[in-house]
Design an enzyme around this catalytic site. Structure first.
Site, PDB file in Angstrom:
ATOM      1  CG  MET A  97      -1.911  -1.091   1.287  1.00 30.25           C
ATOM      2  SD  MET A  97      -2.735  -1.161   2.898  1.00 30.25           S
ATOM      3  CE  MET A  97      -1.457  -1.941   3.881  1.00 30.25           C
ATOM      4  N   GLY A 157       5.541  -0.328   7.898  1.00 34.21           N
ATOM      5  CA  GLY A 157       6.658  -0.014   7.016  1.00 34.21           C
ATOM      6  C   GLY A 157       7.555   1.056   7.604  1.00 34.21           C
ATOM      7  N   GLY A 185       0.801   3.184   6.907  1.00 35.74           N
ATOM      8  CA  GLY A 185       1.568   1.980   6.625  1.00 35.74           C
ATOM      9  C   GLY A 185       1.000   1.194   5.506  1.00 35.74           C
ATOM     10  CB  SER A 186       3.357  -0.185   4.932  1.00 35.94           C
ATOM     11  OG  SER A 186       4.443   0.064   5.001  1.00 35.94           O
ATOM     12  NE  ARG A 187       5.003  -7.622   2.360  1.00 35.40           N
ATOM     13  CZ  ARG A 187       6.195  -8.143   2.157  1.00 35.40           C
ATOM     14  NH1 ARG A 187       7.235  -7.373   1.958  1.00 35.40           N
ATOM     15  NH2 ARG A 187       6.358  -9.455   2.169  1.00 35.40           N
TER      16      ARG A 187
END
Length: 216
Positions: A97, A157, A185-187
């Protein structure tokens, strides 16, 4: 519509922006400078608003499908050894993301929460191969009568500093419902049975709560 995790941040940001603009108009005589400061502060506020947006999604509930838990881009599809819960081989699908994506996490399938664990950790960039094991993260396992157990992992992240996870052990959840939020964030990684039929490709953009990741 904004996610509840962002309500306080949005209110505080609005107050700060209002104060900045008030003070610049009062104390900075140079009108161009005050306008630049005002426009910059408003632009930052707009970025915060878009980050916490929570668009309504209509999920076509189907126990034979795994849907994307987040908005983003598919960055990995690979066979891996999942060492935390399954302790066997799984198909890992990773979704990255960017800061401009919606950061709501949604349940990828309906079922019962069998495992939910928070892990403190580092803040490597989300596309780092070791971020799934070393970064701050939460691991959640959902058991579904048709698909069996599937695992998803929220991963912080380099920018993210807080993961919100609503999955509680024993709770019955519905595919597409709000499962949490990764602030800045992020994944998210999915770990699926080896016989799963993967329906996405590397670099494909997916929409949380809508797009199909795999089927039985």
């Amino acid at each position: 519509m904004f996610h509840k995790e962002g309500h306080l941040i949005i209110v505080i940001s609005f107050i700060i922006v209002a104060i900045i603009n008030l003070f610049t108009n009062i104390f900075i005589v140079h009108t161009l400078t005050s306008k630049i400061i005002g426009m910059f502060s408003i632009a930052i506020f707009i970025l915060i608003l878009q980050f916490f947006r929570n668009p309504k999604r209509v999920t076509q509930i189907n126990d034979s499908f795994i849907i994307s838990p987040v908005d983003g881009k598919v960055v990995a599809i690979q066979k891996v050894f999942e060492k935390e819960y399954f302790k066997n081989d799984r198909v890992q699908v990773s979704i990255f993301m960017s800061p401009i994506n919606v950061h709501v996490t949604r349940f990828p399938i309906s079922g019962v929460i069998k495992f939910s664990q928070y892990h403190p950790g580092k803040y490597l960039v989300a596309w780092h191969p070791k971020s799934s094991e070393l970064n701050e993260r939460t691991t959640v396992v959902v058991e579904n009568k048709n698909f069996g157990e599937i695992l998803y992992r929220q991963i912080a992240g380099a920018v993210a500093r807080r993961i919100v996870n609503y999955a509680k052990i024993g709770k019955t959840v519905i595919q597409g419902d709000d499962a949490g939020f990764i602030k800045f964030g992020s994944r998210v990684d999915l770990f699926l049975p080896l016989n799963s039929k993967i329906k996405v490709k590397i670099d494909q953009t997916v929409k949380g709560g809508v797009d199909k990741i795999a089927e039985k």
